[in-house]
Design an enzyme around this catalytic site. Structure first.
Site, PDB file in Angstrom:
ATOM      1  N   GLY A  15       0.772  -1.241   0.000  1.00 59.66           N
ATOM      2  CA  GLY A  15       0.000   0.000   0.000  1.00 59.66           C
ATOM      3  C   GLY A  15       0.802   1.289   0.000  1.00 59.66           C
ATOM      4  N   ASN A  17       1.493   3.086  -2.679  1.00 58.04           N
ATOM      5  CA  ASN A  17       0.759   4.023  -3.555  1.00 58.04           C
ATOM      6  C   ASN A  17      -0.502   4.536  -2.852  1.00 58.04           C
ATOM      7  OD1 ASN A  17       1.981   4.466  -6.319  1.00 58.04           O
ATOM      8  ND2 ASN A  17       2.185   2.238  -6.082  1.00 58.04           N
ATOM      9  N   ARG A  68     -14.977 -15.755 -10.517  1.00 64.77           N
ATOM     10  CA  ARG A  68     -14.660 -14.318 -10.561  1.00 64.77           C
ATOM     11  C   ARG A  68     -15.910 -13.461 -10.424  1.00 64.77           C
ATOM     12  NH1 ARG A  68      -9.388 -12.894 -12.112  1.00 64.77           N
ATOM     13  NH2 ARG A  68      -8.214 -14.726 -12.726  1.00 64.77           N
ATOM     14  N   MET A  93      -3.924  -7.097  -7.104  1.00 69.27           N
ATOM     15  CA  MET A  93      -3.357  -8.165  -7.919  1.00 69.27           C
ATOM     16  C   MET A  93      -4.380  -9.157  -8.470  1.00 69.27           C
ATOM     17  SD  MET A  93      -0.326  -7.155  -8.033  1.00 69.27           S
ATOM     18  CE  MET A  93       0.619  -8.501  -8.742  1.00 69.27           C
ATOM     19  N   ARG A  94      -5.607  -8.726  -8.665  1.00 66.19           N
ATOM     20  CA  ARG A  94      -6.600  -9.570  -9.334  1.00 66.19           C
ATOM     21  C   ARG A  94      -6.994  -8.893 -10.634  1.00 66.19           C
ATOM     22  NH1 ARG A  94      -6.310 -14.311  -7.694  1.00 66.19           N
ATOM     23  NH2 ARG A  94      -8.381 -14.833  -8.465  1.00 66.19           N
ATOM     24  N   LEU A  96      -9.568  -7.800 -13.195  1.00 65.12           N
ATOM     25  CA  LEU A  96     -11.017  -7.582 -13.172  1.00 65.12           C
ATOM     26  C   LEU A  96     -11.596  -7.954 -14.534  1.00 65.12           C
ATOM     27  CD1 LEU A  96     -10.964  -4.177 -11.291  1.00 65.12           C
ATOM     28  CD2 LEU A  96     -11.792  -6.364 -10.377  1.00 65.12           C
ATOM     29  N   ASN A 110      -5.464   2.495 -12.960  1.00 74.06           N
ATOM     30  CA  ASN A 110      -4.487   1.571 -12.388  1.00 74.06           C
ATOM     31  C   ASN A 110      -3.095   2.154 -12.533  1.00 74.06           C
ATOM     32  OD1 ASN A 110      -3.392  -0.980 -11.440  1.00 74.06           O
ATOM     33  ND2 ASN A 110      -2.813  -1.417 -13.561  1.00 74.06           N
ATOM     34  N   HIS A 112       0.939   1.065 -13.097  1.00 74.23           N
ATOM     35  CA  HIS A 112       1.746  -0.071 -13.561  1.00 74.23           C
ATOM     36  C   HIS A 112       3.217   0.359 -13.617  1.00 74.23           C
ATOM     37  CE1 HIS A 112       2.552  -3.831 -15.588  1.00 74.23           C
ATOM     38  NE2 HIS A 112       3.337  -3.156 -16.406  1.00 74.23           N
TER      39      HIS A 112
HETATM   40  C1  GRF Z   1       3.458  -1.014  -7.567  1.00 80.68           C
HETATM   41  O1  GRF Z   1       4.725  -1.164  -8.113  1.00 80.68           O
HETATM   42  C2  GRF Z   1       2.422  -0.861  -8.646  1.00 80.68           C
HETATM   43  O2  GRF Z   1       2.896  -0.211  -9.784  1.00 80.68           O
HETATM   44  C3  GRF Z   1       2.102  -2.297  -8.988  1.00 80.68           C
HETATM   45  O3  GRF Z   1       2.134  -2.965  -7.750  1.00 80.68           O
HETATM   46  C4  GRF Z   1       3.000  -2.273  -6.853  1.00 80.68           C
HETATM   47  C5  GRF Z   1       2.189  -1.978  -5.637  1.00 80.68           C
HETATM   48  O4  GRF Z   1       2.944  -1.398  -4.611  1.00 80.68           O
HETATM   49  N1  GRF Z   1       0.846  -2.395  -9.682  1.00 80.68           N
HETATM   50  P1  GRF Z   1       2.237  -0.752  -3.361  1.00 80.68           P
HETATM   51  O5  GRF Z   1       1.340  -1.807  -2.741  1.00 80.68           O
HETATM   52  O6  GRF Z   1       1.455   0.434  -3.815  1.00 80.68           O
HETATM   53  O7  GRF Z   1       3.364  -0.366  -2.442  1.00 80.68           O
END
Ligand code: GRF
Length: 205
Positions: A15, A17, A68, A93-94, A96, A110, A112
């Site tokens: 978490g 981000n 799903r 990490m799922r 959608l 999202n 990436h």
């Molecule tokens: C980040 O690198 C994001 O780009 C990717 O998963 C990671 C998540 O990190 N999708 P965090 O949980 O936000 O620290």
């Protein structure tokens, strides 16, 4: 007080981000606030970050659902009464499916860790290093059913150093992710809040 966009942040792990979004939302001029943080992983570290900031959290474990669609129905139900305008996937990490995505057209974004369309999927930094690239970065994009493929909102580049390892590169990209995500939310908020104003003029609500 200026109008704010209501966010839901979906996480699966640490978490960081999410934390960047929490800090951005704490600024009075930031055009969004987080209404709920949802995790598909019980005990994900990000849940504590949300709780420390006084944000409502819920866990919808995908493991408790046989398919799903029923998992996504439970996610939709959790979002149901939060007045959410925009869903931010932050290390969620799922994948959608259209069942969920079609209910939120242009309302899911999202982050990436690569310069999309290059390096979709996982292990981006390992692949960038293996290919001898001199630059990489991160992308915030709209979510469409095809993985890591929707229109780009913000990208930030990061130079690759000769002595980079996947971990050192990931750390430098992550610093840029924490700038890019709030920046993208500002851009989307500007657009959605403008439209929200128009809707209310038309409907009189
Ligand atoms: C980040 O690198 C994001 O780009 C990717 O998963 C990671 C998540 O990190 N999708 P965090 O949980 O936000 O620290």
């Amino acid at each position: 007080m200026a109008e704010k966009l209501n966010l839901a942040v979906l996480i699966s792990g640490r978490g960081s981000n999410l934390q960047a979004l929490i800090e951005a939302c704490a600024q009075t001029d930031f055009p969004a606030k987080i209404k709920i943080v949802l995790s598909n992983v019980p005990g994900a570290a990000g849940l504590e970050k949300a709780q420390d900031a006084g944000i409502r959290t819920e866990t919808v474990s995908h493991k408790e659902y046989t398919d799903r669609e029923s998992f996504e129905t439970a996610l939709l139900a959790a979002l149901g009464n939060c007045n959410v305008d925009l869903i931010c996937l932050a290390g969620f990490m799922r994948l959608l499916t259209p069942y969920f995505i079609d209910r939120w057209p242009e309302r899911i974004i999202n982050i990436h860790p690569s310069l999309l369309p290059d390096y979709k999927g996982t292990h981006t930094h390992e692949r960038v290093l293996k290919d001898g690239k001199t630059q990489t970065g991160c992308t915030v994009h709209y979510v469409v059913p095809a993985m890591d493929s929707g229109p780009v909102i913000v990208q930030r580049t990061v130079p690759v150093k000769d002595d980079d390892t996947p971990d050192t590169l990931a750390a430098r990209v992550l610093e840029q992710e924490h700038i890019a995500y709030p920046e993208a939310v500002r851009i989307v908020a500007k657009k959605l809040l403008k439209n929200r104003g128009k809707e209310s003029l038309i409907t009189g609500k």
